[in-house]
Design an enzyme around this catalytic site. Structure first.
Site, mmCIF file in Angstrom:
data_model
loop_
_atom_site.group_PDB
_atom_site.id
_atom_site.type_symbol
_atom_site.label_atom_id
_atom_site.label_comp_id
_atom_site.label_asym_id
_atom_site.label_seq_id
_atom_site.Cartn_x
_atom_site.Cartn_y
_atom_site.Cartn_z
ATOM 1 N N CYS A 439 -3.668 -0.633 1.696
ATOM 2 C CA CYS A 439 -2.524 0.020 1.205
ATOM 3 C C CYS A 439 -2.177 -1.083 0.153
ATOM 4 O O CYS A 439 -1.286 -1.991 0.776
ATOM 5 C CB CYS A 439 -1.618 0.746 2.320
ATOM 6 N N CYS A 442 1.700 -0.907 0.346
ATOM 7 C CA CYS A 442 2.408 -1.670 1.626
ATOM 8 C C CYS A 442 2.380 -3.114 1.525
ATOM 9 O O CYS A 442 3.389 -3.565 1.984
ATOM 10 C CB CYS A 442 1.787 -1.022 2.779
ATOM 11 N N ASP A 443 1.439 -3.499 1.407
ATOM 12 C CA ASP A 443 1.129 -4.971 1.475
ATOM 13 C C ASP A 443 0.894 -5.944 0.157
ATOM 14 O O ASP A 443 0.876 -7.101 0.414
ATOM 15 C CB ASP A 443 -0.256 -5.043 2.273
#
Length: 697
Positions: A439, A442-443
């Site tokens: 992701c 996300c990261d």
């Protein structure tokens, strides 16, 4: 003089010993404590709220969670930075289900911050800067709450600013504050609130001491008796200088515990009322506010409890599709059950803001899910926070088996989503959350100004590369073919970007770590081994993060052999609806969508599934069987009573003494009219008699 010297020496020795004890306590305390159970957690919070005054920072995590592993060394580093001013603890949600349920942990990692025994802040997601900022804030808050107000300080304050209020009033106000603080003394937030009100009224605040540390002031003993504050009329207080000495009637004419107010001036009465309102009213309002806050903290999602009747709608999955279906079904009065663990799902893993969900601003993935859960719960949804082990779609009603329960339902909405696909190469699994991710949204921010790689050639890989190029030093796209499968527009943007480089006809053969990560002893991704599909030649590429974007696998293993699926494993739906090939079973979200896979499209299909399920239940005649059974039994009971002969019907008077055979009063209009005529005739004859004692009739 000799005794004085000995006493001073003893004080110095005692102070040194106290300092040594505090130093030993800090030195002996583990840097990060692993909490075993709820009892140990409560003991930790209570100890530091009453003994040390230090805030407690808690990390709710799981060993199988990638972002949790990513944040573990960060949490340890922050603990080292604040080791003398805060306490740090970790709670493994896989082994502490009670704490997870008690504090409503819906996603991991979740960080909670406690000061003075109360939760002050929490957030979910892998945010290093957010963790540092929240820790700094809770340390400051704990320092602010390290305050104590003594009755002597209050008495001295009133002596300077309001001589009409004596020491007794100061002691009484202190005891009220102590009660509000749930302590023996006026301290913490209650003391700060009281001081703020006094400053607002008088322009100055009383002197305060410390609760904890070398400069801590000793806690006073509150007055034991709870009595009405002494009246200014009997204590010498008055509302004006001329009333400073009350008239004799106010002090000597008390009878039966009542004060004689005959000689008291209006100014004195007004001053007394104002003093009592100040002493009682504010604290009562604060008590109510604290009770409301405690109620809000204790509120959680309504849990599912097994019952003897099948459910009408069961939703498997707790993401946007499942919760949207629950909201629509609950508003239709179907009281659905959402079956899903309290954490997990792609949206739950987004620690950054969700920017493409209409109407939501500055909300992270976990916050969006929590809002959906609360909305569903408000309309009557119940939650079974367990994993589903098996589903039997051949029996009617359908049977769903979890860790702790078996749920029967007339219809099912499947919203189990899809998981990211992995390469299954050496080092990949071990380094998930330590540099390897699926992701980028996300990261990606964790690798600012550092080199990263993206594996894949579809639209998802292109989007990830473009997102990472905004913050990373460089992005290398590794693709096994000589051209992208992505749309032309996205592919062209990637090829033209100055920070993005492409390795064609290549695959990742291995993920390598840097070994021990220094002080945190945590392995991190440092290189990827890239292999040419044409020549087999290998080379090592330095990178801090690797993002695998090669597709998704739908979570359909529970329905293998029971539901029809497409060749790619996604559930098949029919007739432009969410209906599957089994009547009464509907699919929504990523489990049936191999194209869009967005939170907003999942939510829309969840609403469609709930509407389809409602129509199916109505057409099949499935209602609330529990209510229907109750109504049937009640109707049969009334029929039985009505069919019994009059003499066999139950009469409560038969069980009472000396009234056997008596019946309850029943209104009879004919008999009632006859009794009225007899009464009127008697009254007329009586009134007409001369000398009758009832002539007034």
């Amino acid at each position: 003089v000799a005794l004085l010297r000995v006493g001073m020496a003893a004080c110095r020795v005692l102070g040194a010993l106290t300092g040594l004890m505090l130093t030993a306590t800090v030195a002996g305390r583990p840097l990060v404590r692993d909490i075993k159970d709820a009892k140990e957690f409560k003991k930790l919070i209570d100890h530091h709220s009453s003994t040390t005054g230090l805030p407690v920072v808690v990390d709710f995590y799981s060993d199988s969670c990638g972002p949790c592993r990513m944040m573990a060394p960060v949490f340890k580093a922050v603990a080292k930075e604040y080791k003398d001013s805060a306490v740090f603890a970790k709670v493994n949600t896989e082994w502490n289900r009670q704490l997870q349920s008690q504090y409503q942990v819906r996603s991991i990692p979740t960080f909670m911050f406690f000061a003075d025994g109360k939760k002050k802040q929490e957030f979910a997601g892998a945010g290093e800067q957010q963790l540092r900022a929240a820790t700094r804030d809770v340390v400051r808050e704990a320092g602010r709450l390290n305050a104590r107000l003594l009755p002597e300080s209050l008495a001295a304050f009133y002596a300077r600013h309001d001589a009409t209020k004596g020491e007794h009033h100061a002691q009484e106000l202190h005891d009220k504050c102590a009660k509000l603080a749930k302590s023996r003394s006026c301290e913490g937030a209650a003391a700060l609130d009281l001081v703020a009100k006094l400053k607002k009224k008088y322009g100055e605040k009383p002197q305060m001491g410390k609760r904890f540390g070398p400069e801590a002031s000793s806690a006073p003993t509150p007055s034991s008796a709870k009595s009405t504050p002494p009246s200014s009329f009997s204590s010498g207080r008055g509302g004006s200088p001329r009333d400073s000495q009350p008239p004799p009637a106010a002090t000597s004419s008390s009878r039966g515990g009542k004060v004689d107010l005959a000689g008291v001036s209006l100014e004195a009465l007004e001053a007394e009322v104002a003093a009592r309102r100040e002493a009682h009213g504010d604290n009562e309002e604060e008590d109510e506010e604290d009770e409301e806050e405690e109620d809000e903290e204790e509120e959680g999602l309504p849990l599912y409890f097994p019952r003897d009747f099948p459910e009408r709608v069961a939703v498997i999955g707790g993401g946007p599709a499942g919760l949207s279906a629950a909201i629509y079904a609950a508003r239709a009065g179907l009281r659905p059950v959402v079956i899903a663990p309290p954490f997990g799902g792609q949206l739950m893993g987004k620690g950054v803001d969700v920017e493409n969900f209409p109407g939501l601003l500055d909300q992270t993935g976990p916050q969006v899910v929590n809002l959906m859960q609360k909305q569903a719960a408000d309309f009557g949804t119940r939650f079974e926070e367990q994993f589903v082990h098996s589903v039997d779609l051949k029996s009617r009603p359908f049977r769903i088996v979890t860790n702790t329960s078996t749920i029967l339902s007339h219809s099912i909405v499947i919203a189990t989503g899809a998981n990211s696909r992995w390469l299954s190469k050496p080092g990949e699994h071990d380094l998930r959350g330590a540099g390897v991710s699926a992701c980028a949204t996300c990261d990606g921010f964790l690798f600012r100004d550092r080199p990263v790689v993206v594996v894949g050639g579809g639209d998802t890989a292109m989007e990830d590369a473009l997102v990472l190029a905004r913050t990373s030093a460089s992005v290398t796209v590794i693709h096994r073919r000589d051209s992208f499968r992505a749309s032309r527009a996205l592919a062209q943007r990637v090829l033209n970007h100055e920070r993005i480089n492409v390795l064609w006809n290549s695959t990742v053969a291995e993920f390598k770590s840097s070994g021990a990560g220094g002080e945190d002893d945590h392995e991190r991704l440092s290189h990827v081994v890239v292999e040419s599909v044409e020549t087999g030649e290998r080379k090592t590429l330095e990178c801090a993060g690797a993002f695998v974007a090669i597709g998704h696998d739908p979570n359909t293993h529970l329905f293998s052999g029971q539901l029809q699926m497409h060749q790619n494993g996604y559930l098949a739906t029919f007739n432009a609806s969410t209906a599957t090939n089994v009547e009464g079973v509907f699919a929504a979200g990523d489990v049936a969508d191999s194209v869009y896979r967005q939170a907003i499209t999942s939510a829309g299909s969840g609403a469609m599934a709930a509407l389809d399920a409602e129509r199916y239940l109505s057409a099949s005649g499935f209602g609330d069987e529990e209510e229907q059974l109750g109504a049937t039994l009640l109707a049969e009971l009334f029929e039985d009573i009505a069919s019994q002969p009059q003499e066999e019907q139950y009469n409560g008077y038969d069980e009472a003494g000396n009234v056997a055979g008596r019946r309850e009063s029943v209104y009879d209009p004919v008999a009632e009219k006859s009794r009225e005529e007899d009464l009127l005739q008697w009254a007329s004859s009586t009134a007409g008699s001369s000398g009758s004692p009832h002539a007034e009739l």
